[in-house]
Design a protein around this motif. Structure first.
Motif, PDB file in Angstrom:
ATOM      1  N   TYR A   1     -12.696  48.461  52.315  1.00 52.13           N
ATOM      2  CA  TYR A   1     -13.046  48.840  50.952  1.00 52.13           C
ATOM      3  C   TYR A   1     -12.247  50.058  50.516  1.00 52.13           C
ATOM      4  O   TYR A   1     -11.995  50.969  51.300  1.00 52.13           O
ATOM      5  N   ALA A  55     -20.268  50.664  49.111  1.00 53.77           N
ATOM      6  CA  ALA A  55     -20.453  49.683  50.184  1.00 53.77           C
ATOM      7  C   ALA A  55     -21.249  50.302  51.331  1.00 53.77           C
ATOM      8  O   ALA A  55     -22.114  49.646  51.913  1.00 53.77           O
ATOM      9  N   TYR A  63     -24.436  48.710  52.988  1.00 52.98           N
ATOM     10  CA  TYR A  63     -24.368  48.352  54.399  1.00 52.98           C
ATOM     11  C   TYR A  63     -25.444  49.052  55.215  1.00 52.98           C
ATOM     12  O   TYR A  63     -25.947  48.500  56.180  1.00 52.98           O
TER      13      TYR A  63
END
Length: 136
Positions: free
Chosen positions: A9, A36, A40
């Motif tokens: 990313y 992210a 996550y």
């Protein structure tokens, strides 16, 4: 859920995130990688796997990922299994990436019985088998 590792990313160009309904923005700027990481590390209600396939490309081709490594997972598909049997296959042109510009996206949803869903289930099972469980 299966996605690319965090290193794939983009960690550059942090920006404020906006709620398009209210116009509110976040208190701080986030890169795609920052966001992210939030997703996550909040895996209480689902299992997250990462598909660690890296793409090898010529140095003469235009860069396609600003993450640290050029990870690639080009399917944007879902399998939804219904409680009563059967399910739906969903395929989208969207990357589902926060901060991507709003553009024309396409999504197809096809419903079918168990005999229709079974081959797709094998595909997703194989994808998970070749992925790594993300542990927070």
């Amino acid at each position: 859920m299966v996605s690319i590792p965090l290193e794939g990313y983009d960690s550059s160009y942090p920006q404020y995130l906006y709620d398009f309904t209210t116009g509110d923005k976040t208190d701080k700027k986030y890169s795609k990688q920052d966001y992210a990481k939030l997703v996550y590390h909040d895996t209480r209600s689902y299992r997250l796997y990462t598909f660690d396939h890296t793409s090898i490309r010529s140095r003469y081709l235009k860069k396609f990922s600003r993450g640290d490594l050029p990870y690639s997972l080009h399917i944007k598909s879902m399998l939804v299994e219904f409680d009563g049997g059967g399910g739906a296959l969903i395929s989208s042109s969207s990357n589902f990436a926060v901060r991507d510009r709003i553009k024309l996206e396409h999504m197809d949803i096809v419903e079918g019985g168990a005999d229709y869903i079974q081959p797709a289930q094998r595909f997703f099972d194989d994808l998970v088998l070749n992925s790594v469980l993300f542990e927070t």
